[in-house]
Design a protein around this motif. Structure first.
Motif, PDB file in Angstrom:
ATOM      1  N   SER A  52       1.041   4.559  -2.614  1.00 41.38           N
ATOM      2  CA  SER A  52       0.450   5.744  -1.978  1.00 41.38           C
ATOM      3  C   SER A  52       1.040   7.048  -2.506  1.00 41.38           C
ATOM      4  CB  SER A  52       0.641   5.661  -0.471  1.00 41.38           C
ATOM      5  OG  SER A  52       2.000   5.912  -0.141  1.00 41.38           O
ATOM      6  N   PHE A 110       0.834  -1.205   0.000  1.00 41.71           N
ATOM      7  CA  PHE A 110       0.000   0.000   0.000  1.00 41.71           C
ATOM      8  C   PHE A 110       0.865   1.250   0.000  1.00 41.71           C
ATOM      9  CE2 PHE A 110      -3.348  -2.807   1.993  1.00 41.71           C
ATOM     10  CZ  PHE A 110      -4.181  -2.760   0.896  1.00 41.71           C
ATOM     11  N   PHE A 145      -4.671   4.383  -0.546  1.00 42.44           N
ATOM     12  CA  PHE A 145      -3.504   3.529  -0.308  1.00 42.44           C
ATOM     13  C   PHE A 145      -2.694   4.051   0.868  1.00 42.44           C
ATOM     14  CE2 PHE A 145      -3.968   2.327  -4.922  1.00 42.44           C
ATOM     15  CZ  PHE A 145      -4.311   1.012  -4.660  1.00 42.44           C
TER      16      PHE A 145
END
Lengths: 109, 109
Positions: free
Chosen positions: A14, A10, B10
């Motif tokens: 991001s 993640f 995210f």
DNA sequence: TTGATATTTCCATATATATGGAATTATGGA
DNA sequence: TCCATAATTCCATATATATGGAAATATCAA
């Protein structure tokens, strides 16, 4: 997948340039593209691009191979699948409210 | 979904305590749990938990409601579905190498 | 070799995020 | 009102991440 591994995936996604890079490389397909081309396509300076490509590679979302003086980056479908599997299976535990419209046809890799 | 929105989702999930929180709240179901219970369950100090819950709320992954002196947090299934949809549709564009084992039965919300 | 190209590493700087004790706000009960 | 409970905000500190020019490394071609 361990929760700590998932956060690393993640984290890699991001950042705007990195997510755009993954999207771009998926579109290009397994043949991939040299670092310079990706940098041009996303309008990002070479050192910055290099930094982001390393981050994505470290997370297992893309991989690199040398071809002459070029370094070709391509999407790593395994890493990306793991992420989708994590969201649909591990994390959501097959919850209908989340997985509703999606059906798993066979066991994931 | 815009790429910039996706990075915010995210980012919210790129931290161990936050990802564990989302997982926990999905398991608990729509009734949710008070902030203090979540903090205890994850063994995180109250101010730190409060910070992370705010981050998740801001990203649209959970939502809060007051019940007396407790503030109840619950998973936001819409936000989570958007993320899954983004990965399977927008980002991967239905690529068989990624979506292989998953089938979309109906249009996503 | 020499030069051009491709990419990375170095590094200074800027910005963002995470942590948790102490103080503060909000609610409900006696 | 006064106290206990629940959660947040404040804030100092620590850590991590992002940026991109300049320099370094690697490869190929003449």
């Amino acid at each position: 997948m361990e929760i700590i591994e998932a956060t690393q995936l993640f984290s890699a996604l991001s950042q705007e340039s990195r997510l755009a890079t993954v999207k771009h490389l998926i579109r290009i397909g397994p043949r991939g593209a040299p670092a310079g081309d990706v940098a041009k396509a996303l309008d990002v300076p070479a050192p910055t691009m290099s930094f982001h490509l390393k981050e994505l590679e470290r997370a297992g979302l893309i991989h690199a191979r040398r071809e002459g003086r070029k370094i070709i980056y391509a999407a790593d479908y395994g890493g990306l699948r793991e992420l989708i599997d994590f969201l649909l299976a591990d994390c959501c535990g097959g919850d209908k409210r989340l997985c509703g419209p999606y059906v798993i046809l066979k066991e994931s890799a």
